[in-house]
Design an enzyme around this catalytic site. Structure first.
Site, PDB file in Angstrom:
ATOM      1  N   ASP A  12      59.297 -29.262 -12.751  1.00 41.79           N
ATOM      2  CA  ASP A  12      59.084 -29.754 -14.101  1.00 41.79           C
ATOM      3  C   ASP A  12      58.238 -31.019 -14.003  1.00 41.79           C
ATOM      4  O   ASP A  12      57.725 -31.350 -12.925  1.00 41.79           O
ATOM      5  CB  ASP A  12      60.418 -29.984 -14.815  1.00 41.79           C
ATOM      6  CG  ASP A  12      61.278 -31.084 -14.200  1.00 41.79           C
ATOM      7  OD1 ASP A  12      60.844 -31.749 -13.221  1.00 41.79           O
ATOM      8  OD2 ASP A  12      62.400 -31.296 -14.691  1.00 41.79           O
ATOM      9  N   HIS A  13      58.082 -31.731 -15.095  1.00 42.89           N
ATOM     10  CA  HIS A  13      57.252 -32.933 -15.106  1.00 42.89           C
ATOM     11  C   HIS A  13      57.798 -34.036 -14.202  1.00 42.89           C
ATOM     12  O   HIS A  13      57.039 -34.805 -13.630  1.00 42.89           O
ATOM     13  CB  HIS A  13      57.085 -33.460 -16.535  1.00 42.89           C
ATOM     14  CG  HIS A  13      58.380 -33.842 -17.184  1.00 42.89           C
ATOM     15  ND1 HIS A  13      59.310 -32.906 -17.600  1.00 42.89           N
ATOM     16  CD2 HIS A  13      58.912 -35.051 -17.457  1.00 42.89           C
ATOM     17  CE1 HIS A  13      60.345 -33.524 -18.127  1.00 42.89           C
ATOM     18  NE2 HIS A  13      60.137 -34.825 -18.058  1.00 42.89           N
ATOM     19  N   CYS A  69      63.004 -30.824  -9.528  1.00 45.55           N
ATOM     20  CA  CYS A  69      63.206 -31.478 -10.815  1.00 45.55           C
ATOM     21  C   CYS A  69      63.784 -32.864 -10.506  1.00 45.55           C
ATOM     22  O   CYS A  69      63.681 -33.332  -9.370  1.00 45.55           O
ATOM     23  CB  CYS A  69      64.098 -30.659 -11.755  1.00 45.55           C
ATOM     24  SG  CYS A  69      65.840 -30.510 -11.291  1.00 45.55           S
ATOM     25  N   GLY A  70      64.394 -33.517 -11.454  1.00 39.63           N
ATOM     26  CA  GLY A  70      64.915 -34.857 -11.212  1.00 39.63           C
ATOM     27  C   GLY A  70      65.996 -34.914 -10.150  1.00 39.63           C
ATOM     28  O   GLY A  70      65.960 -35.750  -9.251  1.00 39.63           O
ATOM     29  N   THR A  71      66.965 -34.000 -10.235  1.00 43.16           N
ATOM     30  CA  THR A  71      68.065 -33.972  -9.263  1.00 43.16           C
ATOM     31  C   THR A  71      68.026 -32.757  -8.351  1.00 43.16           C
ATOM     32  O   THR A  71      68.706 -32.729  -7.335  1.00 43.16           O
ATOM     33  CB  THR A  71      69.434 -33.959  -9.972  1.00 43.16           C
ATOM     34  OG1 THR A  71      69.528 -32.750 -10.737  1.00 43.16           O
ATOM     35  CG2 THR A  71      69.620 -35.188 -10.843  1.00 43.16           C
ATOM     36  N   GLY A  72      67.302 -31.727  -8.731  1.00 40.38           N
ATOM     37  CA  GLY A  72      67.304 -30.453  -8.012  1.00 40.38           C
ATOM     38  C   GLY A  72      68.362 -29.509  -8.539  1.00 40.38           C
ATOM     39  O   GLY A  72      68.299 -28.304  -8.293  1.00 40.38           O
ATOM     40  N   VAL A  73      69.324 -30.035  -9.279  1.00 36.67           N
ATOM     41  CA  VAL A  73      70.435 -29.217  -9.757  1.00 36.67           C
ATOM     42  C   VAL A  73      69.993 -28.282 -10.884  1.00 36.67           C
ATOM     43  O   VAL A  73      70.194 -27.070 -10.811  1.00 36.67           O
ATOM     44  CB  VAL A  73      71.624 -30.094 -10.201  1.00 36.67           C
ATOM     45  CG1 VAL A  73      72.724 -29.251 -10.820  1.00 36.67           C
ATOM     46  CG2 VAL A  73      72.167 -30.894  -9.021  1.00 36.67           C
ATOM     47  N   GLY A  74      69.405 -28.814 -11.916  1.00 38.38           N
ATOM     48  CA  GLY A  74      69.026 -27.988 -13.064  1.00 38.38           C
ATOM     49  C   GLY A  74      68.093 -26.861 -12.705  1.00 38.38           C
ATOM     50  O   GLY A  74      68.312 -25.703 -13.075  1.00 38.38           O
ATOM     51  N   HIS A 102      73.434 -20.089   7.228  1.00 34.24           N
ATOM     52  CA  HIS A 102      74.684 -19.461   6.786  1.00 34.24           C
ATOM     53  C   HIS A 102      74.573 -18.734   5.455  1.00 34.24           C
ATOM     54  O   HIS A 102      75.273 -17.748   5.237  1.00 34.24           O
ATOM     55  CB  HIS A 102      75.790 -20.502   6.682  1.00 34.24           C
ATOM     56  CG  HIS A 102      76.191 -21.077   7.999  1.00 34.24           C
ATOM     57  ND1 HIS A 102      77.202 -21.992   8.134  1.00 34.24           N
ATOM     58  CD2 HIS A 102      75.714 -20.880   9.255  1.00 34.24           C
ATOM     59  CE1 HIS A 102      77.326 -22.339   9.411  1.00 34.24           C
ATOM     60  NE2 HIS A 102      76.435 -21.675  10.102  1.00 34.24           N
ATOM     61  N   ASN A 103      73.752 -19.236   4.548  1.00 35.91           N
ATOM     62  CA  ASN A 103      73.674 -18.675   3.199  1.00 35.91           C
ATOM     63  C   ASN A 103      72.390 -17.903   2.929  1.00 35.91           C
ATOM     64  O   ASN A 103      72.217 -17.362   1.848  1.00 35.91           O
ATOM     65  CB  ASN A 103      73.803 -19.789   2.144  1.00 35.91           C
ATOM     66  CG  ASN A 103      74.982 -20.689   2.398  1.00 35.91           C
ATOM     67  OD1 ASN A 103      74.803 -21.877   2.662  1.00 35.91           O
ATOM     68  ND2 ASN A 103      76.188 -20.143   2.349  1.00 35.91           N
ATOM     69  N   ARG A 113      64.171 -37.654  -8.008  1.00 37.77           N
ATOM     70  CA  ARG A 113      64.829 -38.937  -8.271  1.00 37.77           C
ATOM     71  C   ARG A 113      65.924 -39.232  -7.252  1.00 37.77           C
ATOM     72  O   ARG A 113      66.551 -40.270  -7.302  1.00 37.77           O
ATOM     73  CB  ARG A 113      65.414 -38.942  -9.680  1.00 37.77           C
ATOM     74  CG  ARG A 113      64.369 -38.914 -10.766  1.00 37.77           C
ATOM     75  CD  ARG A 113      64.986 -38.869 -12.135  1.00 37.77           C
ATOM     76  NE  ARG A 113      63.953 -38.997 -13.160  1.00 37.77           N
ATOM     77  CZ  ARG A 113      64.104 -38.580 -14.402  1.00 37.77           C
ATOM     78  NH1 ARG A 113      65.253 -38.002 -14.780  1.00 37.77           N
ATOM     79  NH2 ARG A 113      63.131 -38.728 -15.281  1.00 37.77           N
ATOM     80  N   ARG A 136      79.036 -12.873  10.609  1.00 35.49           N
ATOM     81  CA  ARG A 136      80.057 -13.087   9.578  1.00 35.49           C
ATOM     82  C   ARG A 136      79.456 -13.611   8.276  1.00 35.49           C
ATOM     83  O   ARG A 136      80.012 -13.422   7.198  1.00 35.49           O
ATOM     84  CB  ARG A 136      81.134 -14.039  10.083  1.00 35.49           C
ATOM     85  CG  ARG A 136      80.690 -15.474  10.239  1.00 35.49           C
ATOM     86  CD  ARG A 136      81.796 -16.359  10.828  1.00 35.49           C
ATOM     87  NE  ARG A 136      81.490 -17.756  10.798  1.00 35.49           N
ATOM     88  CZ  ARG A 136      80.719 -18.394  11.676  1.00 35.49           C
ATOM     89  NH1 ARG A 136      80.178 -17.728  12.686  1.00 35.49           N
ATOM     90  NH2 ARG A 136      80.506 -19.684  11.571  1.00 35.49           N
ATOM     91  N   HIS A 137      78.287 -14.246   8.371  1.00 36.39           N
ATOM     92  CA  HIS A 137      77.630 -14.770   7.177  1.00 36.39           C
ATOM     93  C   HIS A 137      77.030 -13.649   6.330  1.00 36.39           C
ATOM     94  O   HIS A 137      76.876 -13.802   5.122  1.00 36.39           O
ATOM     95  CB  HIS A 137      76.549 -15.784   7.567  1.00 36.39           C
ATOM     96  CG  HIS A 137      77.075 -16.882   8.423  1.00 36.39           C
ATOM     97  ND1 HIS A 137      77.989 -17.815   7.967  1.00 36.39           N
ATOM     98  CD2 HIS A 137      76.847 -17.180   9.721  1.00 36.39           C
ATOM     99  CE1 HIS A 137      78.281 -18.653   8.949  1.00 36.39           C
ATOM    100  NE2 HIS A 137      77.599 -18.281  10.028  1.00 36.39           N
TER     101      HIS A 137
END
Length: 168
Positions: A12-13, A69-74, A102-103, A113, A136-137
């Site tokens: 994003d911006h 993005c700002g946190t990477g979460v959204g 693993h994932n 940020r 196992r993963h």
């Protein structure tokens, strides 16, 4: 001759300042890249770019994705809505590495940020250098796939599989 790994980028911006630095860095490591936006600092919505990169990776047009993005979460939440995507929002190299090992994460989400450019490069390098371990993963990845498919019977079969298929 080995196929060149293609990496889709999106932000994003707020992620716009970090993105070109990471694109240049990833190219210097020998990867092919494409930037799916945003291209200006005008306010925009992270789901647009998380979804676009997620769709490109899920369709097989790109091997991996990096979104910011700002946190990477959204933006990671947005990408994870796309079937087949396992986007990991991380802020240090160890979690980035394990998200691949693993994932089997196929998209890395970063917060502009939260991490500076040098730490971001370390995170990206750790993520790109890591390889999925399977074993196992793989059971967990298969369970996630069954969830993507909304297939409860398949999920239960995998959970209760004692055939040794998922041994290390």
């Amino acid at each position: 001759m080995m196929k060149k790994i293609k990496i889709a980028f999106g932000s994003d911006h707020v992620g716009l300042e970090l993105k070109p630095t990471l694109i240049e860095y990833v190219r210097s490591l020998g990867y092919e890249t494409h930037d799916f936006g945003a291209y200006s600092d005008q306010r925009t919505d992270y789901p647009i770019y998380g979804k676009k990169v997620g769709q490109e990776v899920a369709a097989g047009n790109y091997d991996l994705g990096i979104i910011i993005c700002g946190t990477g979460v959204g933006i990671s939440l947005s990408a994870n809505k796309v079937t087949g995507i396992r986007a990991a929002s991380v802020s240090e190299p160890y979690s980035a590495e394990l998200s691949r090992r693993h994932n089997n994460s196929n998209i890395l989400a970063l917060g502009s940020r939260v991490v500076g450019s040098e730490l971001a490069k370390m995170i990206v390098k750790a993520w790109l250098d890591a390889e999925f371990e399977g074993g196992r993963h793989q059971r967990r990845i298969d369970e996630l796939t069954a969830e993507d498919e909304h297939d409860e019977q398949k999920f239960d079969r995998i959970v209760h599989d004692d055939s040794g298929k998922y041994s290390d």
